[in-house]
Design an enzyme around this catalytic site. Structure first.
Site, short mmCIF file in Angstrom:
data_model
loop_
_atom_site.label_atom_id
_atom_site.label_comp_id
_atom_site.label_asym_id
_atom_site.label_seq_id
_atom_site.Cartn_x
_atom_site.Cartn_y
_atom_site.Cartn_z
N HIS A 141 -34.13 2.15 -18.18
CA HIS A 141 -33.68 2.62 -19.50
C HIS A 141 -32.32 1.98 -19.74
O HIS A 141 -31.42 2.11 -18.91
CB HIS A 141 -33.56 4.15 -19.47
CG HIS A 141 -33.14 4.78 -20.77
ND1 HIS A 141 -34.01 4.95 -21.83
CD2 HIS A 141 -31.95 5.29 -21.18
CE1 HIS A 141 -33.38 5.54 -22.83
NE2 HIS A 141 -32.13 5.75 -22.47
N ASP A 172 -23.45 19.05 -24.71
CA ASP A 172 -22.18 19.59 -24.22
C ASP A 172 -21.53 20.48 -25.27
O ASP A 172 -21.65 20.23 -26.46
CB ASP A 172 -21.22 18.44 -23.87
CG ASP A 172 -21.66 17.76 -22.60
OD1 ASP A 172 -22.06 18.48 -21.66
OD2 ASP A 172 -21.61 16.52 -22.54
N SER A 219 -37.06 0.95 -21.66
CA SER A 219 -36.78 1.70 -22.89
C SER A 219 -35.33 1.43 -23.26
O SER A 219 -34.51 1.12 -22.38
CB SER A 219 -37.04 3.20 -22.71
OG SER A 219 -36.42 3.69 -21.53
N PHE A 245 -16.10 6.38 -21.33
CA PHE A 245 -17.33 7.20 -21.38
C PHE A 245 -17.64 7.76 -19.99
O PHE A 245 -18.04 8.91 -19.85
CB PHE A 245 -18.54 6.37 -21.82
CG PHE A 245 -18.52 5.97 -23.26
CD1 PHE A 245 -17.94 6.79 -24.22
CD2 PHE A 245 -19.11 4.79 -23.68
CE1 PHE A 245 -17.93 6.42 -25.56
CE2 PHE A 245 -19.12 4.41 -25.01
CZ PHE A 245 -18.52 5.23 -25.96
N GLU A 251 -31.91 2.71 -25.50
CA GLU A 251 -31.28 3.83 -26.21
C GLU A 251 -30.27 3.33 -27.24
O GLU A 251 -29.43 2.48 -26.95
CB GLU A 251 -30.59 4.74 -25.18
CG GLU A 251 -29.95 5.96 -25.81
CD GLU A 251 -29.46 6.95 -24.76
OE1 GLU A 251 -30.21 7.27 -23.81
OE2 GLU A 251 -28.32 7.41 -24.90
N ALA A 276 -31.65 23.04 -20.69
CA ALA A 276 -32.65 22.02 -21.03
C ALA A 276 -34.05 22.42 -20.56
O ALA A 276 -35.04 22.12 -21.25
CB ALA A 276 -32.24 20.68 -20.43
N ASP A 318 -28.29 21.35 -8.42
CA ASP A 318 -28.56 20.24 -9.34
C ASP A 318 -30.04 19.82 -9.29
O ASP A 318 -30.69 19.66 -10.32
CB ASP A 318 -27.66 19.05 -8.98
CG ASP A 318 -27.64 18.02 -10.09
OD1 ASP A 318 -26.90 18.24 -11.07
OD2 ASP A 318 -28.39 17.04 -10.00
P1 FAD Z 1 -29.23 21.03 -18.19
O1 FAD Z 1 -30.34 20.37 -17.49
O2 FAD Z 1 -29.49 22.30 -18.89
O3 FAD Z 1 -28.07 21.24 -17.09
C1 FAD Z 1 -26.70 21.36 -17.41
C2 FAD Z 1 -25.96 22.03 -16.25
O4 FAD Z 1 -26.25 23.41 -16.24
C3 FAD Z 1 -26.34 21.50 -14.87
O5 FAD Z 1 -25.18 21.48 -14.08
C4 FAD Z 1 -27.32 22.54 -14.36
O6 FAD Z 1 -27.36 22.58 -12.95
C5 FAD Z 1 -26.75 23.81 -14.98
N1 FAD Z 1 -27.77 24.84 -15.21
C6 FAD Z 1 -28.90 24.72 -15.94
N2 FAD Z 1 -29.59 25.87 -15.93
C7 FAD Z 1 -28.86 26.74 -15.18
C8 FAD Z 1 -29.03 28.11 -14.81
N3 FAD Z 1 -30.10 28.83 -15.19
N4 FAD Z 1 -28.06 28.70 -14.03
C9 FAD Z 1 -26.99 27.97 -13.63
N5 FAD Z 1 -26.77 26.69 -13.95
C10 FAD Z 1 -27.69 26.09 -14.72
N6 FAD Z 1 -25.86 14.52 -25.04
C11 FAD Z 1 -25.90 14.65 -26.39
O7 FAD Z 1 -25.13 15.45 -26.94
N7 FAD Z 1 -26.80 13.93 -27.16
C12 FAD Z 1 -27.68 13.06 -26.62
O8 FAD Z 1 -28.47 12.44 -27.33
C13 FAD Z 1 -27.66 12.89 -25.19
N8 FAD Z 1 -28.53 12.03 -24.58
C14 FAD Z 1 -28.51 11.92 -23.22
C15 FAD Z 1 -29.45 11.08 -22.61
C16 FAD Z 1 -29.47 10.93 -21.23
C17 FAD Z 1 -30.50 10.02 -20.59
C18 FAD Z 1 -28.52 11.64 -20.41
C19 FAD Z 1 -28.51 11.46 -18.92
C20 FAD Z 1 -27.59 12.49 -21.02
C21 FAD Z 1 -27.58 12.66 -22.41
N9 FAD Z 1 -26.69 13.52 -23.05
C22 FAD Z 1 -26.72 13.66 -24.42
C23 FAD Z 1 -25.68 14.28 -22.27
C24 FAD Z 1 -26.12 15.72 -21.90
O9 FAD Z 1 -26.28 16.49 -23.07
C25 FAD Z 1 -25.04 16.32 -21.00
O10 FAD Z 1 -25.01 15.63 -19.78
C26 FAD Z 1 -25.08 17.82 -20.78
O11 FAD Z 1 -23.86 18.19 -20.10
C27 FAD Z 1 -26.19 18.33 -19.89
O12 FAD Z 1 -27.41 18.22 -20.46
P2 FAD Z 1 -28.76 18.49 -19.59
O13 FAD Z 1 -29.87 18.32 -20.51
O14 FAD Z 1 -28.73 17.69 -18.35
O15 FAD Z 1 -28.54 20.05 -19.23
#
Ligand code: FAD
Length: 303
Positions: A279, A119, A25, A229, A27, A138, A171
């Site tokens: 990816h 973020d 895939s 980055f 990106e 997420a 994590d």
């Molecule tokens: P989550 O899975 O919610 O986790 C974030 C943090 O919060 C983790 O440390 C987790 O352990 C903690 N956490 C979650 N739930 C809880 C809870 N209930 N209690 C305590 N801690 C908790 N960013 C963008 O802005 N746009 C994009 O298009 C984008 N695409 C991406 C694509 C990929 C493949 C990757 C790997 C990252 C991408 N990102 C993007 C970056 C991403 O948004 C950031 O890394 C962000 O900091 C975390 O997103 P996440 O979905 O992993 O969050």
């Protein structure tokens, strides 16, 4: 997952009938100008004959690229015949606003979503505060998308641990919550030490996560830019990697050759360890990804 490369010959590990086919895939990010948009489509048309499983388009945290992401993903399948996946973040938005975007994707015929928290405006290091009326993380977003329709959902994973996770257990528990909420696969953050990926995959499997964990490969088009980055997202840049690019700022041809060699080494090692899904973070460019696909034995359609 085995850390030792398998002792099989090159041709068979890439094409042998006993091995599952390779899925790729790609990106992209939504272009900001007409010139950038030309590059986006140019790269996409060059990569489309590789028949990737999908092409994804990122989404600015806080919805800053909402319209542009939707516009690009809506056109990709019509232009190339390839499935499009739209990224979606929930930071800074209400549930209703996010759900509206999901409905917009569905209406545009996009049924793949990369579901992310995103973020806060201060960057990955800034404290995250979920809105009371918003998705909390997420995993919560994945559950929300599942309620809205039959989407193929990818989520993020971090071979070096997400910077905000208190420890490895937290994590991996978080990734498990995302998969249990209905995600189909995890795609990793970029990493440069394959051992980090293998250790992470082992930890995930030990925690009962059976969904694919697809390595996110970042070809180094510009070492300066990519290391910037990496610093922002918590990926470490090993000393050996910095050394390989040292002094190449003004030598684009050698820089490109080193970049191809580094990425080829990375994907070949992963392939040897049994990885079959990749990816690629394309940065809207095609050259290095075209070369890496060939290294993986993936030839453009029609050859
Ligand atoms: P989550 O899975 O919610 O986790 C974030 C943090 O919060 C983790 O440390 C987790 O352990 C903690 N956490 C979650 N739930 C809880 C809870 N209930 N209690 C305590 N801690 C908790 N960013 C963008 O802005 N746009 C994009 O298009 C984008 N695409 C991406 C694509 C990929 C493949 C990757 C790997 C990252 C991408 N990102 C993007 C970056 C991403 O948004 C950031 O890394 C962000 O900091 C975390 O997103 P996440 O979905 O992993 O969050």
């Amino acid at each position: 997952m085995s850390v030792e490369p398998q002792n099989i010959d090159r041709a068979s590990r890439r094409t042998g009938a006993e091995h599952p086919p390779i899925a790729m895939s790609f990106e992209f990010f939504p272009p900001k100008s007409d010139e950038a948009e030309d590059r986006f489509w140019g790269s996409l048309h060059r990569l489309a004959p590789l028949r990737p499983r999908f092409v994804s388009v990122t989404y600015g945290a806080g919805g800053s690229t909402r319209e542009r992401t939707l516009r690009m993903v809506s056109k990709i399948t019509g232009e190339t015949g390839i499935d499009a996946a739209a990224h979606l973040t929930c930071v800074g938005a209400s549930r209703e606003e996010v759900d509206e975007v999901v409905r917009g994707y569905a209406a545009a015929g996009v049924n793949r979503i990369v579901a992310l928290r995103g973020d806060p405006p201060g960057g990955v290091g800034a404290p995250f505060e979920a809105r009371e009326d918003g998705y909390q993380n997420a995993a919560d977003l994945v559950a929300g998308i599942r309620r809205l329709g039959d989407f193929d959902i990818s989520v993020a994973a971090y071979p070096e641990k997400h910077p905000q996770s208190a420890d490895w257990d937290a994590d991996i528990d978080n990734l498990k919550r995302k998969i249990d909420a209905g995600a189909d696969r995890a795609i990793t953050q970029m990493f440069f030490n394959n051992a980090d990926y293998w250790r992470f995959a082992d930890r995930a499997r030990a925690a009962g996560i059976n969904a694919p964990i697809v390595p996110g490969i970042q070809p180094i088009h510009s070492f300066k830019q990519v290391s910037g980055f990496a610093a922002k997202c918590g990926t470490s840049v090993p000393g050996w990697l910095a050394e390989r690019f040292a002094g190449l700022e003004n030598e684009p041809e050698t820089h490109a050759l080193v970049a191809a060699a580094v990425a080829a080494e990375q994907v070949t090692e992963l392939l040897d360890s049994g990885v079959r899904e990749f990816h690629f973070y394309t940065m809207n460019r095609s050259n290095l990804v075209l070369a890496l696909a060939r290294v993986l034995g993936q030839m453009p359609a029609g050859r």
